[in-house]
Design a protein around this motif. Structure first.
Motif, short mmCIF file in Angstrom:
data_model
loop_
_atom_site.label_atom_id
_atom_site.label_comp_id
_atom_site.label_asym_id
_atom_site.label_seq_id
_atom_site.Cartn_x
_atom_site.Cartn_y
_atom_site.Cartn_z
N LEU A 87 -9.35 81.28 -30.91
CA LEU A 87 -9.57 80.96 -29.51
C LEU A 87 -10.76 80.02 -29.40
CD1 LEU A 87 -9.32 84.54 -27.97
CD2 LEU A 87 -7.54 82.79 -27.98
N SER A 88 -10.70 79.10 -28.45
CA SER A 88 -11.80 78.15 -28.33
C SER A 88 -11.81 77.47 -26.97
CB SER A 88 -11.70 77.09 -29.42
OG SER A 88 -12.78 76.17 -29.32
N THR A 89 -12.96 76.95 -26.61
CA THR A 89 -13.06 76.08 -25.43
C THR A 89 -12.92 74.62 -25.84
OG1 THR A 89 -15.47 76.00 -25.66
CG2 THR A 89 -14.57 77.68 -24.19
N TYR A 90 -12.84 74.39 -27.16
CA TYR A 90 -12.69 73.02 -27.66
C TYR A 90 -11.22 72.61 -27.61
CZ TYR A 90 -17.36 73.80 -29.59
OH TYR A 90 -18.68 74.10 -29.74
N PRO A 91 -10.95 71.33 -27.35
CA PRO A 91 -9.56 70.87 -27.30
C PRO A 91 -8.88 70.97 -28.66
CG PRO A 91 -11.07 69.00 -27.22
CD PRO A 91 -11.91 70.23 -27.09
N GLU A 92 -7.55 71.11 -28.63
CA GLU A 92 -6.78 71.25 -29.86
C GLU A 92 -7.04 70.11 -30.83
OE1 GLU A 92 -5.73 71.89 -26.87
OE2 GLU A 92 -4.39 73.64 -26.83
N ARG A 93 -7.20 68.93 -30.28
CA ARG A 93 -7.42 67.74 -31.11
C ARG A 93 -8.64 67.89 -32.01
NH1 ARG A 93 -6.45 62.21 -31.27
NH2 ARG A 93 -8.27 60.88 -31.63
N GLN A 94 -9.60 68.70 -31.56
CA GLN A 94 -10.87 68.80 -32.28
C GLN A 94 -10.86 69.86 -33.38
OE1 GLN A 94 -14.02 68.82 -29.46
NE2 GLN A 94 -15.63 68.53 -30.96
N TYR A 95 -10.18 71.00 -33.16
CA TYR A 95 -10.31 72.10 -34.11
C TYR A 95 -8.99 72.72 -34.59
CZ TYR A 95 -15.36 72.40 -33.57
OH TYR A 95 -16.69 72.13 -33.59
N ALA A 96 -7.90 72.52 -33.87
CA ALA A 96 -6.67 73.23 -34.21
C ALA A 96 -6.19 72.95 -35.63
CB ALA A 96 -5.57 72.86 -33.20
N VAL A 97 -6.18 71.69 -36.02
CA VAL A 97 -5.69 71.32 -37.35
C VAL A 97 -6.54 71.99 -38.43
CG1 VAL A 97 -5.30 69.43 -38.97
CG2 VAL A 97 -4.69 69.17 -36.56
N ARG A 98 -7.85 71.92 -38.28
CA ARG A 98 -8.75 72.53 -39.26
C ARG A 98 -8.49 74.03 -39.38
NH1 ARG A 98 -13.54 71.11 -41.74
NH2 ARG A 98 -13.38 69.08 -40.73
N CYS A 99 -8.34 74.71 -38.25
CA CYS A 99 -8.12 76.16 -38.28
C CYS A 99 -6.78 76.52 -38.94
CB CYS A 99 -8.15 76.72 -36.86
SG CYS A 99 -9.80 76.71 -36.09
N ILE A 100 -5.74 75.79 -38.58
CA ILE A 100 -4.42 76.11 -39.14
C ILE A 100 -4.38 75.79 -40.63
CG2 ILE A 100 -1.98 75.43 -39.07
CD1 ILE A 100 -2.30 75.32 -36.00
N ARG A 101 -5.02 74.72 -41.04
CA ARG A 101 -5.09 74.41 -42.47
C ARG A 101 -5.80 75.51 -43.24
NH1 ARG A 101 -6.63 67.95 -42.34
NH2 ARG A 101 -4.50 67.16 -42.55
N MET A 102 -6.73 76.21 -42.57
CA MET A 102 -7.48 77.28 -43.23
C MET A 102 -6.78 78.63 -43.14
SD MET A 102 -11.43 76.41 -42.31
CE MET A 102 -12.26 75.02 -43.08
N GLY A 103 -5.59 78.64 -42.52
CA GLY A 103 -4.81 79.87 -42.53
C GLY A 103 -4.65 80.59 -41.22
N ALA A 104 -5.16 80.03 -40.12
CA ALA A 104 -4.96 80.67 -38.82
C ALA A 104 -3.48 80.66 -38.46
CB ALA A 104 -5.77 79.95 -37.74
N ALA A 105 -3.05 81.69 -37.74
CA ALA A 105 -1.65 81.77 -37.33
C ALA A 105 -1.42 81.09 -35.98
CB ALA A 105 -1.22 83.22 -37.25
N GLY A 106 -2.47 80.55 -35.41
CA GLY A 106 -2.35 79.85 -34.15
C GLY A 106 -3.70 79.47 -33.59
N TYR A 107 -3.68 78.63 -32.58
CA TYR A 107 -4.91 78.15 -31.94
C TYR A 107 -4.63 78.05 -30.45
CZ TYR A 107 -8.96 75.08 -31.06
OH TYR A 107 -10.15 74.54 -30.61
#
Length: 218
Positions: A87-107
């Motif tokens: 979960l974040s207040t940051y836009p998907e463009r900024q953190y979603a890819v990094r999180c999913i690459r690290m194994g998150a199941a969603g953003y």
């Protein structure tokens, strides 16, 4: 009906209370624990037996001390089958890819509609991936430039932590205190960040970060 046992990790109490209120609308979802920082998230997961006591961790990206991305990495190593929804207040463009690459199941953005939040929790808890249209676009863009990583994606995990705090206006000393690093070490990371981003100082870096946080022009 199988219960979905959830741990919420967020440093803002008002956010945790809001999330609990949203999740209370789903009778099968049970918030069994909450934590205000990364260390307590890790401790609570261990105390609950990892996947044996939880179906899902809802985890804030930006927390003091050990941030959400660092916690995500540790959870993936210690409990690889435990789903983590970032979960974040940051836009998907900024953190979603990094999180999913690290194994998150969603953003998911914290401002998401309650129905979307519940849909994400149900899907991730059942073993699926939850990807919003904005996250899908960010992932597609990242795949397109995978051979020539650019922008914030070119930074290592630690560099990205320092980058995020620098662009929030923190000093080298403040960043060192928050991340548990010596000021000289932070200065070294700062120099690498400036080199990789092609910026000369913190002002240019802040402008750079703003530019990369905006959606690409159509």
């Amino acid at each position: 009906m199988t219960a979905i046992r959830v741990l919420i990790g967020d440093d803002h109490r008002i956010v945790r209370e809001g999330l609990k209120q949203v999740l209370a609308d789903a009778p099968e979802v049970q918030v069994v624990a909450e934590a205000p920082d990364g260390e307590q998230v890790l401790a609570q997961v261990e105390a609950l037996g990892g996947r044996h006591g939880l179906e899902l961790v809802l985890l804030d990206v930006a927390m003091p001390g050990r941030d959400g991305i660092d916690v995500l990495q540790r959870l993936r190593k210690a409990h690889p089958t435990l789903p983590v929804l970032m979960l974040s207040t940051y836009p998907e463009r900024q953190y979603a890819v990094r999180c999913i690459r690290m194994g998150a199941a969603g953003y998911l953005h914290k401002s998401a509609d309650p129905d979307d939040m519940l849909a994400a929790v149900r899907k991730v808890a059942s073993g699926g991936m939850y990807v919003t249209p904005a996250t899908a676009e960010a992932l597609a863009s990242a795949v397109g430039r995978s051979d020539t990583r650019a922008g914030p994606e070119a930074l290592s995990h630690r560099e990205h932590q320092v980058y995020r705090l620098l662009t929030q206006g923190l000093t080298v000393t403040e960043i060192g205190a928050q991340l548990g690093l010596a000021p000289n070490t932070v200065s070294t990371y700062r120099a690498r960040i400036l080199e990789k981003t092609g910026t000369k100082n913190d002002v240019e870096l802040a402008i750079y970060a703003e530019r990369h946080a905006r959606p690409a022009a159509l």
